[in-house]
Design a protein around this motif. Structure first.
Motif, PDB file in Angstrom:
ATOM      1  N   VAL A 176     -70.939 -15.762  29.273  1.00  0.00           N
ATOM      2  CA  VAL A 176     -69.530 -15.359  29.321  1.00  0.00           C
ATOM      3  C   VAL A 176     -68.685 -16.616  29.135  1.00  0.00           C
ATOM      4  CG1 VAL A 176     -67.687 -14.294  30.698  1.00  0.00           C
ATOM      5  CG2 VAL A 176     -70.036 -13.466  30.910  1.00  0.00           C
ATOM      6  N   TRP A 194     -68.219 -24.034  38.544  1.00  0.00           N
ATOM      7  CA  TRP A 194     -67.886 -22.759  37.892  1.00  0.00           C
ATOM      8  C   TRP A 194     -67.712 -21.596  38.867  1.00  0.00           C
ATOM      9  CZ3 TRP A 194     -65.684 -23.432  33.616  1.00  0.00           C
ATOM     10  CH2 TRP A 194     -66.135 -24.356  32.678  1.00  0.00           C
ATOM     11  N   CYS A 223     -64.395  -6.094  31.269  1.00  0.00           N
ATOM     12  CA  CYS A 223     -65.693  -6.756  31.126  1.00  0.00           C
ATOM     13  C   CYS A 223     -66.216  -6.540  29.714  1.00  0.00           C
ATOM     14  CB  CYS A 223     -66.691  -6.264  32.167  1.00  0.00           C
ATOM     15  SG  CYS A 223     -67.417  -4.691  31.804  1.00  0.00           S
ATOM     16  N   TYR A 258     -63.119 -13.724  36.869  1.00  0.00           N
ATOM     17  CA  TYR A 258     -62.024 -14.691  36.733  1.00  0.00           C
ATOM     18  C   TYR A 258     -60.713 -13.958  36.474  1.00  0.00           C
ATOM     19  CZ  TYR A 258     -62.894 -14.599  31.599  1.00  0.00           C
ATOM     20  OH  TYR A 258     -63.064 -14.232  30.288  1.00  0.00           O
ATOM     21  N   TYR A 279     -67.401 -11.918  35.428  1.00  0.00           N
ATOM     22  CA  TYR A 279     -68.032 -13.191  35.025  1.00  0.00           C
ATOM     23  C   TYR A 279     -69.554 -12.972  35.150  1.00  0.00           C
ATOM     24  CZ  TYR A 279     -68.090 -18.373  34.730  1.00  0.00           C
ATOM     25  OH  TYR A 279     -68.302 -19.680  34.372  1.00  0.00           O
ATOM     26  N   TYR A 280     -70.199 -13.557  36.125  1.00  0.00           N
ATOM     27  CA  TYR A 280     -71.646 -13.312  36.266  1.00  0.00           C
ATOM     28  C   TYR A 280     -71.909 -12.505  37.540  1.00  0.00           C
ATOM     29  CZ  TYR A 280     -72.239 -16.698  32.556  1.00  0.00           C
ATOM     30  OH  TYR A 280     -72.175 -17.338  31.349  1.00  0.00           O
ATOM     31  N   ILE A 305     -60.823 -18.136  39.821  1.00  0.00           N
ATOM     32  CA  ILE A 305     -62.201 -17.607  39.846  1.00  0.00           C
ATOM     33  C   ILE A 305     -62.535 -17.146  41.260  1.00  0.00           C
ATOM     34  CG2 ILE A 305     -62.993 -20.039  40.012  1.00  0.00           C
ATOM     35  CD1 ILE A 305     -65.164 -17.156  38.640  1.00  0.00           C
ATOM     36  N   MET A 337     -64.726 -18.161  28.589  1.00  0.00           N
ATOM     37  CA  MET A 337     -63.369 -17.650  28.856  1.00  0.00           C
ATOM     38  C   MET A 337     -62.487 -18.022  27.694  1.00  0.00           C
ATOM     39  SD  MET A 337     -64.385 -20.278  31.090  1.00  0.00           S
ATOM     40  CE  MET A 337     -64.771 -19.328  32.486  1.00  0.00           C
TER      41      MET A 337
END
Ligand code: MYA
Length: 427
Positions: free
Chosen positions: A425, A305, A382, A331, A352-353, A313, A427
């Motif tokens: 999160v 990921w 976001c 991403y 993302y994170y 990403i 996608m």
């Protein structure tokens, strides 16, 4: 310049900046949330969803846990029937022809905004990333084809995931890419797709699922809002993603979209590499524990990921004295611009994170903005999940969109979560 004048000038500048920041706030507020529907009037009855293991829309859920339990032996052995002339097909996403088929179906028929100006354009590489994590199953990449010519006309996907809900770790699936060809809409094909993917997931002794949608159906676990930080206001205005607010001008919007100073630690920031998977895994696991709905990721998941893939990403780690201390990721997802002569694509990234540890959330997100801008993106989006809170987002000139994204769980009850209790999160 005499001291007095200098002081006066500074005062005037401060005043102007304050005024501009208020205008900026308004201009950001006028940003359009392009991809998910605005909250619509709640539908009273749901022929399909009212008979599924999900809470009713008006239910005040207080319990935590599964809604129904079943055994693998009781799972129906045969696929659900499709209308005549259609057949089920499991996509082989290692095969270029199948990836092209899925790409084309989604590129023409997937999620649009309410005014049909933008439509998500997930790239082939993105789809392979999103759908082939460790232990993916081909039979969960489910499509419907026309029997005669083998043309794909609908799809739905599941991928395996471990998700923690209120501190209970559950093996489940994440459902995504539910899509029906525009000519086959409102014929109740979506419920058949959902029932068939459920059957295929149940066959593997899995009974829960996580998913998100722009529509409100029984019953959201959380309602989150999109926020946008524009990099290219001129293009965003040209394509109708943003509008120039009254009392403002394009010139002012352009000036205000300029990024501030990058944080000092940007020199200690680099793209994530394979050797970073272990520390990133640990940092993320420790960080996500504070949220009530979050993924549980092993090192092999982290590798899949988070390792950077061009235009799919990006993950950046902060390294201090040979130690990974913080990281951030986003991403990349384009959308078709449907009604514009000059621009065909909206080039967006999505947070993302982010794991702030030795640095603050604000500095980490600011660093992410700088990196995304370097990659020539138009806008940074976001959700208000985790620490992405209004007061912090506003400091970085994000503005709220006018759309919401609902989070759901299939066959699992939990009291509704606040936006910042969500640590997931999709996608
Ligand atoms: S969200 C993205 C959804 N895709 C799009 O928006 C793409 C563009 N739209 C379309 O392709 C179609 O309009 C779709 C509906 C396919 C969405 N989630 O066939 P119909 C219900 C769940 O006549 P159509 C994503 O991918 C609707 O309320 N249900 O309608 C996550 C109604 O039911 P009821 C939805 O417009 C998907 C019924 O379908 C959604 O031709 C998670 C009408 O069917 C929606 N987004 O097709 C899926 N939209 O009468 C659930 C409409 O009851 C997974 N509907 O109101 C559940 C877990 C499964 C696994 C469980 C394992 C244990």
């Amino acid at each position: 310049m005499p001291k007095k004048n200098k002081k006066k000038n500074k005062k005037r500048k401060d005043k102007e900046e304050k005024k501009e920041s208020a205008v900026d706030e308004r201009s950001q507020r006028s940003l359009k949330e392009a991809f998910y529907s605005r909250p619509s009037k709640k539908q009273e009855t749901h022929d399909f969803w009212d008979n599924q293991p999900v809470p009713k829309l008006d239910e005040d859920v207080q319990q935590i846990g599964p809604i129904e339990t079943k055994n693998v032996e009781d799972v129906r052995k045969t696929p659900y029937a499709l209308p005549n002339g259609f057949e089920w097909f499991a996509l082989d996403l290692k095969n270029k022809i199948d990836v092209d088929g899925l790409y084309n179906l989604l590129s023409d028929h997937y999620v649009e905004d309410d005014d049909n100006m933008f439509r998500f354009n997930y790239s082939r590489e993105f789809l392979q990333w999103a759908l082939m994590p460790p232990n993916f199953l081909k039979k969960w990449h489910l499509a419907v084809r026309v029997t005669n010519n083998k043309k794909l006309v609908a799809c739905i996907t599941a991928i395996p995931a471990e998700i923690s809900v209120q501190h209970n770790n559950i093996k489940m699936v994440e459902i995504n890419f539910l899509c029906v060809h525009k000519k086959l809409r409102t014929k109740r094909l979506a419920p058949v797709l959902i029932k068939e993917i459920t059957r295929r997931v149940n066959e593997e002794n899995i009974w829960q699922a996580a998913y998100t949608a722009g529509v409100v159906i029984p019953k959201p676990v959380a309602k989150n809002q999109y926020w946008h930080r524009s990099f290219d206001p001129k293009k965003l205005v040209d394509i109708g993603f943003s509008s120039i607010p009254r009392n403002s001008t394009l010139g002012r919007m352009i000036r205000l979209a300029k990024l501030g100073k990058p944080p000092n630690f940007l020199q200690q920031t680099r793209k994530m590499e394979k050797k970073d998977c272990k520390p990133v895994c640990k940092l993320l696991a420790d960080y996500l524990k504070q949220f009530k709905y979050h993924p549980v990721l092993k090192e092999e998941d982290i590798e899949h990921w988070f390792l950077p893939r061009e235009d799919v990403i990006q993950t950046y780690v902060v390294e201090k004295e040979n130690k990974i201390t913080d990281f951030f990721s986003f991403y990349c997802l384009k959308s078709h611009v449907m009604k514009n002569e000059k621009h065909k694509d909206l080039n967006a990234v999505y947070s993302y994170y982010n794991v702030p540890n030795t640095e603050s959330w604000l500095d980490l997100m600011n660093a992410a903005l700088h990196k995304a801008k370097e990659e020539k993106k138009d806008v940074f989006n976001c959700l208000n999940v985790m620490e992405n809170k209004e007061e912090s987002l506003e400091k970085l000139k994000f503005g709220p969109g006018d759309g919401y994204l609902q989070y759901y769980l299939y066959n699992y009850k939990t009291p509704e979560l606040k936006p910042n209790e969500v640590g997931l999160v999709l996608m």
